[in-house]
Design a protein around this motif. Structure first.
Motif, PDB file in Angstrom:
ATOM      1  N   LYS A 109       1.054  -1.127  -0.024  1.00 31.33           N
ATOM      2  CA  LYS A 109      -0.361  -0.159  -0.401  1.00 31.33           C
ATOM      3  C   LYS A 109       0.857   1.070   0.117  1.00 31.33           C
ATOM      4  O   LYS A 109       1.901   1.171   1.215  1.00 31.33           O
ATOM      5  N   GLY A 110       0.415   1.514  -0.882  1.00 31.14           N
ATOM      6  CA  GLY A 110       1.552   3.266  -1.292  1.00 31.14           C
ATOM      7  C   GLY A 110       1.280   4.417   0.930  1.00 31.14           C
ATOM      8  O   GLY A 110       0.134   4.671   0.954  1.00 31.14           O
ATOM      9  N   SER A 111       2.097   5.135   0.218  1.00 26.99           N
ATOM     10  CA  SER A 111       1.577   5.872   1.841  1.00 26.99           C
ATOM     11  C   SER A 111       1.654   6.777   1.516  1.00 26.99           C
ATOM     12  O   SER A 111       0.749   7.950   2.094  1.00 26.99           O
ATOM     13  N   GLN A 112       1.457   7.377   0.441  1.00 24.55           N
ATOM     14  CA  GLN A 112       0.774   8.833   0.130  1.00 24.55           C
ATOM     15  C   GLN A 112       0.434   8.960  -1.206  1.00 24.55           C
ATOM     16  O   GLN A 112      -0.967  10.255  -0.625  1.00 24.55           O
ATOM     17  N   HIS A 113       0.295   7.880  -1.745  1.00 25.68           N
ATOM     18  CA  HIS A 113      -0.969   8.109  -3.196  1.00 25.68           C
ATOM     19  C   HIS A 113      -1.508   6.830  -3.155  1.00 25.68           C
ATOM     20  O   HIS A 113      -1.598   6.164  -3.660  1.00 25.68           O
ATOM     21  N   PRO A 114      -2.412   6.091  -2.248  1.00 24.45           N
ATOM     22  CA  PRO A 114      -2.678   5.002  -1.999  1.00 24.45           C
ATOM     23  C   PRO A 114      -3.554   4.413  -3.397  1.00 24.45           C
ATOM     24  O   PRO A 114      -3.892   2.936  -3.339  1.00 24.45           O
ATOM     25  N   GLU A 115      -4.485   5.346  -3.864  1.00 31.89           N
ATOM     26  CA  GLU A 115      -5.471   4.917  -5.251  1.00 31.89           C
ATOM     27  C   GLU A 115      -4.781   5.122  -6.088  1.00 31.89           C
ATOM     28  O   GLU A 115      -5.631   4.292  -6.589  1.00 31.89           O
ATOM     29  N   ASN A 116      -3.529   5.572  -5.934  1.00 29.24           N
ATOM     30  CA  ASN A 116      -3.435   5.507  -7.015  1.00 29.24           C
ATOM     31  C   ASN A 116      -1.816   3.843  -7.787  1.00 29.24           C
ATOM     32  O   ASN A 116      -1.362   4.073  -6.629  1.00 29.24           O
ATOM     33  N   GLU A 156       9.902  -2.840   2.639  1.00 28.41           N
ATOM     34  CA  GLU A 156      10.806  -3.120   3.989  1.00 28.41           C
ATOM     35  C   GLU A 156      10.860  -2.070   4.510  1.00 28.41           C
ATOM     36  O   GLU A 156      10.419  -1.723   5.819  1.00 28.41           O
ATOM     37  N   THR A 157      11.888  -1.635   4.060  1.00 25.25           N
ATOM     38  CA  THR A 157      12.683  -0.177   4.596  1.00 25.25           C
ATOM     39  C   THR A 157      12.371   1.334   3.966  1.00 25.25           C
ATOM     40  O   THR A 157      12.938   2.210   4.397  1.00 25.25           O
ATOM     41  N   HIS A 158      11.622   1.238   2.847  1.00 29.05           N
ATOM     42  CA  HIS A 158      11.613   1.882   2.218  1.00 29.05           C
ATOM     43  C   HIS A 158      10.002   1.712   1.446  1.00 29.05           C
ATOM     44  O   HIS A 158      10.177   1.852   0.326  1.00 29.05           O
ATOM     45  N   PRO A 159       8.959   2.501   2.064  1.00 31.11           N
ATOM     46  CA  PRO A 159       8.097   2.477   1.840  1.00 31.11           C
ATOM     47  C   PRO A 159       7.557   3.067   0.681  1.00 31.11           C
ATOM     48  O   PRO A 159       7.358   4.132   0.375  1.00 31.11           O
ATOM     49  N   PRO A 160       6.431   2.685  -0.559  1.00 38.81           N
ATOM     50  CA  PRO A 160       6.666   4.226  -1.098  1.00 38.81           C
ATOM     51  C   PRO A 160       5.610   4.627  -1.175  1.00 38.81           C
ATOM     52  O   PRO A 160       5.046   4.760  -0.405  1.00 38.81           O
ATOM     53  N   GLU A 161       5.354   5.270  -1.715  1.00 41.61           N
ATOM     54  CA  GLU A 161       4.403   6.830  -2.175  1.00 41.61           C
ATOM     55  C   GLU A 161       2.628   5.990  -3.347  1.00 41.61           C
ATOM     56  O   GLU A 161       1.833   6.463  -2.237  1.00 41.61           O
ATOM     57  N   HIS A 162       3.116   5.214  -4.315  1.00 37.91           N
ATOM     58  CA  HIS A 162       1.790   5.356  -4.150  1.00 37.91           C
ATOM     59  C   HIS A 162       2.312   3.360  -4.215  1.00 37.91           C
ATOM     60  O   HIS A 162       2.941   2.508  -3.592  1.00 37.91           O
ATOM     61  N   SER A 163       0.842   3.080  -4.526  1.00 32.52           N
ATOM     62  CA  SER A 163       0.963   1.643  -3.793  1.00 32.52           C
ATOM     63  C   SER A 163       1.338   1.301  -5.233  1.00 32.52           C
ATOM     64  O   SER A 163       1.194   1.084  -6.487  1.00 32.52           O
ATOM     65  N   VAL A 164       1.670  -0.101  -4.719  1.00 35.68           N
ATOM     66  CA  VAL A 164       1.963  -1.109  -5.761  1.00 35.68           C
ATOM     67  C   VAL A 164       1.553  -2.713  -5.492  1.00 35.68           C
ATOM     68  O   VAL A 164       2.009  -3.258  -4.987  1.00 35.68           O
ATOM     69  N   PHE A 302      13.024   3.047 -10.489  1.00 38.08           N
ATOM     70  CA  PHE A 302      11.015   3.052  -9.632  1.00 38.08           C
ATOM     71  C   PHE A 302      11.427   4.607  -8.503  1.00 38.08           C
ATOM     72  O   PHE A 302      10.135   4.886  -8.073  1.00 38.08           O
ATOM     73  N   ALA A 303      12.343   4.171  -7.485  1.00 37.72           N
ATOM     74  CA  ALA A 303      12.703   5.036  -6.695  1.00 37.72           C
ATOM     75  C   ALA A 303      12.224   6.859  -7.169  1.00 37.72           C
ATOM     76  O   ALA A 303      11.584   7.528  -7.129  1.00 37.72           O
ATOM     77  N   THR A 304      13.017   7.267  -8.179  1.00 40.30           N
ATOM     78  CA  THR A 304      12.721   8.421  -8.616  1.00 40.30           C
ATOM     79  C   THR A 304      11.079   8.580  -9.293  1.00 40.30           C
ATOM     80  O   THR A 304      10.477   9.698  -9.443  1.00 40.30           O
ATOM     81  N   LEU A 305      10.354   7.732  -9.941  1.00 37.30           N
ATOM     82  CA  LEU A 305       9.553   7.973 -11.208  1.00 37.30           C
ATOM     83  C   LEU A 305       8.445   7.750  -9.520  1.00 37.30           C
ATOM     84  O   LEU A 305       7.198   8.250  -9.579  1.00 37.30           O
ATOM     85  N   ASP A 306       8.419   7.364  -8.825  1.00 37.70           N
ATOM     86  CA  ASP A 306       7.684   7.022  -7.308  1.00 37.70           C
ATOM     87  C   ASP A 306       6.903   8.216  -6.790  1.00 37.70           C
ATOM     88  O   ASP A 306       6.399   8.810  -5.795  1.00 37.70           O
TER      89      ASP A 306
END
Length: 310
Positions: A109-116, A156-164, A302-306
């Motif tokens: 689940k994304g931490s900032q934009h979970p709907e995307n 696990e240590t770098h949660p994504p901003e978008h859901s993946v 991925f980190a840059t795009l996320d």
């Protein structure tokens, strides 16, 4: 042993990804740290491409074993099931035969934009047994599946901003049937799937070259890939998109159904080698240093795009 690896990456500022071209206003050099166990993902390739999995042909006991292996690793890496028990079954007809396949779908689940959503994908099936020879498919595509586990560990240590969605697709070798089913029966509205990152054959190349396909169709992706600073162990190239005289890979793997729906994609892969679709595509022929750096590169991109809001 836990490896901490650092890559220098140009971050893109004041840029959003979309259907229209965006202008690069500024770029700066930053370092992106990430962690994953390099030894473990090599073990995953060795395991999945061993004779015990009988070439992972769709609908066989070897494919069932691979499916269960992926589910076990997702569970261990705290990847949530995107569908019940991680499994999206489907049926299809190919080459005059009816097959039953299963996509394995995990969710972070994304931490900032979970709907995307960003879909990170790799197919787990291969050619199976032909003429009493096992086609183990180490590069094609145990390499991509093991990279999914590396990505999950990174999260696990770098949660994504978008859901993946971590999608291990079945039946790629039978006409991309698994990814076609996923897109045609999307569980979330397609407009909420913002990007597909597909990995298929990222484990070896004599020239240490990894291709990123898809930039010809999206200027923002082209900018990000263009500004990536190659590490000495790997050269990231753009091409194979039907516009450069090279073999066209635009429809060659599981990114194709996303592209058909106008969803931006990046396909990471290598040029065909002598063991492509041969029984000699074994773990012993992998290039471990190149492979680890390829996975590092994909995670950094991925980190840059996320980090972009799109």
């Amino acid at each position: 042993m836990k490896h901490q690896l650092w890559l220098t990456l140009f971050a893109v500022l004041s840029l959003t990804i979309g259907s229209c071209a965006q202008k690069l206003d500024q770029k700066i050099a930053i370092q992106v740290p990430y962690l994953f166990n390099a030894d473990s993902i090599l073990v995953h390739i060795k395991t999945l491409s061993s004779d015990a999995f009988e070439g992972r042909r769709t609908g066989t006991s070897g494919a069932e074993k691979a499916k269960n292996y992926i589910i076990e690793k997702y569970t261990h890496l705290n990847v949530l099931p995107f569908v019940p028990d991680y499994q999206q079954p489907f049926s299809f007809t190919a080459r005059g035969k009816t097959y039953n396949g299963v996509n394995v779908l995990g969710l972070i689940k994304g931490s900032q934009h979970p709907e995307n959503y960003i879909v990170i994908s790799a197919h787990y099936d291969h050619e199976g047994i032909k003429n009493n020879q096992i086609y183990n498919g180490a590069d094609d595509n145990a390499s991509g599946v093991a990279a999914l586990f590396a990505v999950a560990e990174y999260f696990e240590t770098h949660p994504p901003e978008h859901s993946v969605i971590l999608a291990a697709f079945d039946a790629e070798e039978l006409g991309l049937a698994g990814s076609h089913h996923f897109v045609a029966n999307s569980i979330v509205p397609l407009q909420h799937i913002k990007l597909n990152i597909n990995m298929d054959m990222i484990g070896r190349n004599d020239n240490n070259e990894l291709y990123a396909v898809g930039t010809a169709f999206n200027d923002t992706l082209k900018t990000v890939i263009s500004n990536f600073k190659n590490p000495k162990e790997l050269t990231l190239l753009m091409g194979h998109d039907g516009k450069d005289g090279l073999q066209n890979w635009t429809m060659s793997s599981d990114h194709a159904p996303f592209h058909k729906k106008n969803i931006p994609f990046l396909y990471f892969g290598v040029e065909d080698h002598k063991d492509y679709h041969e029984p000699t595509d074994d773990f012993e022929n992998m290039h471990p240093e190149f492979y680890i750096m390829a996975v590092n590169t994909i995670i950094s991109i991925f980190a840059t795009l996320d980090a972009m809001h799109f």
